[in-house]
Design a protein around this motif. Structure first.
Motif, PDB file in Angstrom:
ATOM      1  N   VAL A   1       0.391   2.605   6.364  1.00 46.14           N
ATOM      2  CA  VAL A   1       0.644   2.259   4.967  1.00 46.14           C
ATOM      3  C   VAL A   1       2.048   1.665   4.899  1.00 46.14           C
ATOM      4  O   VAL A   1       2.851   1.814   5.826  1.00 46.14           O
ATOM      5  CB  VAL A   1       0.528   3.484   4.036  1.00 46.14           C
ATOM      6  CG1 VAL A   1      -0.885   4.044   4.077  1.00 46.14           C
ATOM      7  CG2 VAL A   1       1.549   4.552   4.404  1.00 46.14           C
TER       8      VAL A   1
ATOM      9  N   GLU B   1       0.839  -1.203   0.000  1.00 49.19           N
ATOM     10  CA  GLU B   1       0.000   0.000   0.000  1.00 49.19           C
ATOM     11  C   GLU B   1       0.871   1.250   0.000  1.00 49.19           C
ATOM     12  O   GLU B   1       1.768   1.399   0.840  1.00 49.19           O
ATOM     13  CB  GLU B   1      -0.924   0.003   1.206  1.00 49.19           C
ATOM     14  CG  GLU B   1      -1.965  -1.108   1.177  1.00 49.19           C
ATOM     15  CD  GLU B   1      -3.026  -0.928   2.244  1.00 49.19           C
ATOM     16  OE1 GLU B   1      -2.796  -0.156   3.205  1.00 49.19           O
ATOM     17  OE2 GLU B   1      -4.090  -1.561   2.117  1.00 49.19           O
TER      18      GLU B   1
ATOM     19  N   VAL C   1      -3.246   3.828  -2.089  1.00 48.82           N
ATOM     20  CA  VAL C   1      -4.418   3.927  -1.210  1.00 48.82           C
ATOM     21  C   VAL C   1      -4.818   5.373  -0.951  1.00 48.82           C
ATOM     22  O   VAL C   1      -5.892   5.638  -0.415  1.00 48.82           O
ATOM     23  CB  VAL C   1      -4.163   3.206   0.123  1.00 48.82           C
ATOM     24  CG1 VAL C   1      -4.003   1.709  -0.102  1.00 48.82           C
ATOM     25  CG2 VAL C   1      -2.936   3.771   0.852  1.00 48.82           C
TER      26      VAL C   1
END
Length: 226
Positions: free
Chosen positions: A49, A3, A30
């Motif tokens: 993330v 991500e 994301v």
């Protein structure tokens, strides 16, 4: 999936970086934000993330302060700096804060793809467990580093060579010296010197391109090596 959060204040560049990342298998964007404050708020709302693609010149402060703030808040996301900052003191500070890659603007998709693929190999190598020995640790760290570059012939610069290489990698149909020169902003003669160097080092192939009146023009194609 790895991500990625894109932090870039230029809207067109942010869209381009997002599109580049989404083209690399194994990565997903994301979120895209345009300031350091928005980056911190996004991570607080979204949760951790894996990777931050971070511009260093942001409207509300320096990108390295964003890294410090992320660390202070307990976020351990890795960071790839994507910036026009060429000051080596900034590079040194970035490394000290744990920035895993440093990519200078402007760049083409292949340059970012290369960094992302290296980062993915780095993560895979360090996935869980303990290292069996020094060799395994060395392999993990070397995944982030490009292989040693050969000494260039006199008159060739590494920066221009990278630009020509990236242009060639982005053109599967191949490029003439004139097309390569136009793509990177150098003369046809200069571009041909770099293209010939790529051929000599096994990273490109050349072949005559027919169909024009007069002598056939040489077409250069990326060989997939290096």
């Amino acid at each position: 999936m790895i991500e990625v959060l894109v932090v870039e204040d230029d809207l067109l560049a942010a869209d381009a970086h997002r599109a580049y990342v989404e083209r690399v298998p194994g990565f997903t964007v994301v979120g895209t934000v345009h300031s350091g404050g928005d980056a911190l708020r996004f991570v607080s709302r979204h949760g951790p993330v894996d990777l931050v693609l971070l511009d260093l010149y942001l409207p509300d402060g320096h990108g390295l302060q964003v890294v410090r703030n992320l660390r202070a808040a307990g976020h351990t996301a890795d960071v790839i700096a994507v910036t026009s900052a060429r000051d080596l003191a900034v590079v040194r500070r970035a490394v000290s804060l744990g920035v895993v890659q440093y990519l200078l603007k402007p760049f083409a998709f292949p340059a970012l793809r290369d960094r992302l693929e290296r980062y993915a190999r780095f993560r895979d190598t360090l996935h869980g467990g303990e290292a069996a020995g020094q060799d395994e640790v060395d392999r993990a760290l070397s995944a982030l580093r490009a292989p040693g570059a050969p000494v260039l012939p006199k008159g060739l610069s590494a920066q221009t060579l990278t630009a020509v290489r990236d242009a060639l990698r982005s053109a599967p149909e191949g490029l003439s010296a004139g097309e390569a020169g136009a793509a990177v902003g150098v003369s046809r003669i200069t571009a041909r010197r770099y293209l010939e160097h790529l051929v000599e080092t096994g990273r490109a192939v050349r072949s005559p391109q027919y169909g024009q009146v007069g002598r056939p023009e040489l077409c250069y194609r990326w060989s997939g090596a290096g």
